[in-house]
Write a protein that holds these residues in place. Structure first.
Motif, mmCIF file in Angstrom:
data_model
loop_
_atom_site.group_PDB
_atom_site.id
_atom_site.type_symbol
_atom_site.label_atom_id
_atom_site.label_comp_id
_atom_site.label_asym_id
_atom_site.label_seq_id
_atom_site.Cartn_x
_atom_site.Cartn_y
_atom_site.Cartn_z
ATOM 1 N N SER A 174 0.817 -1.230 0.000
ATOM 2 C CA SER A 174 0.000 0.000 0.000
ATOM 3 C C SER A 174 0.846 1.273 0.000
ATOM 4 N N GLU A 175 2.146 1.161 0.262
ATOM 5 C CA GLU A 175 3.020 2.330 0.323
ATOM 6 C C GLU A 175 3.645 2.696 -1.031
ATOM 7 N N PHE A 176 3.438 1.852 -2.047
ATOM 8 C CA PHE A 176 3.966 2.174 -3.364
ATOM 9 C C PHE A 176 3.076 3.201 -4.043
ATOM 10 N N ILE A 177 3.710 4.105 -4.787
ATOM 11 C CA ILE A 177 2.973 5.136 -5.524
ATOM 12 C C ILE A 177 3.295 4.979 -7.014
ATOM 13 N N PRO A 178 2.437 5.510 -7.899
ATOM 14 C CA PRO A 178 2.722 5.419 -9.340
ATOM 15 C C PRO A 178 4.003 6.165 -9.716
ATOM 16 N N LEU A 179 4.733 5.620 -10.666
ATOM 17 C CA LEU A 179 5.967 6.246 -11.133
ATOM 18 C C LEU A 179 5.703 7.660 -11.655
ATOM 19 N N LYS A 180 4.546 7.869 -12.257
ATOM 20 C CA LYS A 180 4.212 9.192 -12.788
ATOM 21 C C LYS A 180 4.062 10.242 -11.684
ATOM 22 N N ASP A 181 3.800 9.800 -10.449
ATOM 23 C CA ASP A 181 3.649 10.716 -9.325
ATOM 24 C C ASP A 181 4.946 10.888 -8.523
ATOM 25 N N PHE A 182 5.976 10.194 -8.936
ATOM 26 C CA PHE A 182 7.254 10.219 -8.229
ATOM 27 C C PHE A 182 8.068 11.419 -8.692
ATOM 28 N N GLU A 183 8.679 12.106 -7.762
ATOM 29 C CA GLU A 183 9.446 13.323 -8.071
ATOM 30 C C GLU A 183 10.510 13.098 -9.146
ATOM 31 N N LEU A 184 11.137 11.931 -9.162
ATOM 32 C CA LEU A 184 12.181 11.642 -10.146
ATOM 33 C C LEU A 184 11.698 10.709 -11.256
#
Length: 158
Positions: free
Chosen positions: A8-18
């Motif tokens: 549940s702690e993973f976020i989409p790559l598109k929302d990642f700062e890098l």
């Protein structure tokens, strides 16, 4: 020690700062399947992970259980130098096949496979801007990358 991350702690790559580092206009070679193996974590999970990582960033905590390399050049100015560093990493990390945790800052962290990291290491480690700690999920090895294009690798003593 195994470092666990709740799904549940993973976020989409598109929302990642890098996340832009693995977009088509920056890296045209990376496939969607490979991108799916780059798993950014939430800011709160990143902060939790970095409390663990901070322990491994203190040399005194490593000396008894780990062996370190000398500083290794990570210069990526041409394909030969990129491959030279990749080959050194593959050789040093060959005994372990586990996921890795990559952290740039207290709130910027992701999990990926060793093979993705090795294949695309130049997207993970930027000269002039990045100071990065890479830690194997089972804490068998740690890489300290510095923005002036060097890395120091600590591997668990056998």
């Amino acid at each position: 020690m195994k470092i666990n991350i709740e799904v549940s702690e993973f976020i989409p790559l598109k929302d990642f700062e890098l996340g832009w580092r693995w977009e088509r206009n920056h890296n045209s070679e990376i496939s969607e399947l490979e991108k799916s193996q780059i798993q950014p974590v939430s800011e709160s999970e990143s902060k939790r992970l970095n409390k663990i990582i901070k322990y491994f960033e203190i040399e005194q905590n490593l000396i008894e259980k780990y062996t370190q390399t000398d500083w290794i050049s990570t210069n990526a100015e041409n394909n030969l130098k990129v491959e030279r560093f990749r080959s050194k990493l593959q050789l040093l990390l060959e005994p372990w096949n586990e996921e890795i945790i990559v952290t740039w800052k207290n709130n910027i962290t992701l999990k990926t496979s060793k093979s993705i990291f090795l294949k695309y290491w130049t997207d993970f480690l930027y000269p002039s801007s990045d100071d990065v700690t890479i830690l194997s999920e089972e804490t068998n090895w740690i890489i300290f990358y510095r923005h002036f294009e060097v890395a120091n690798i600590w591997t668990k003593k056998k």
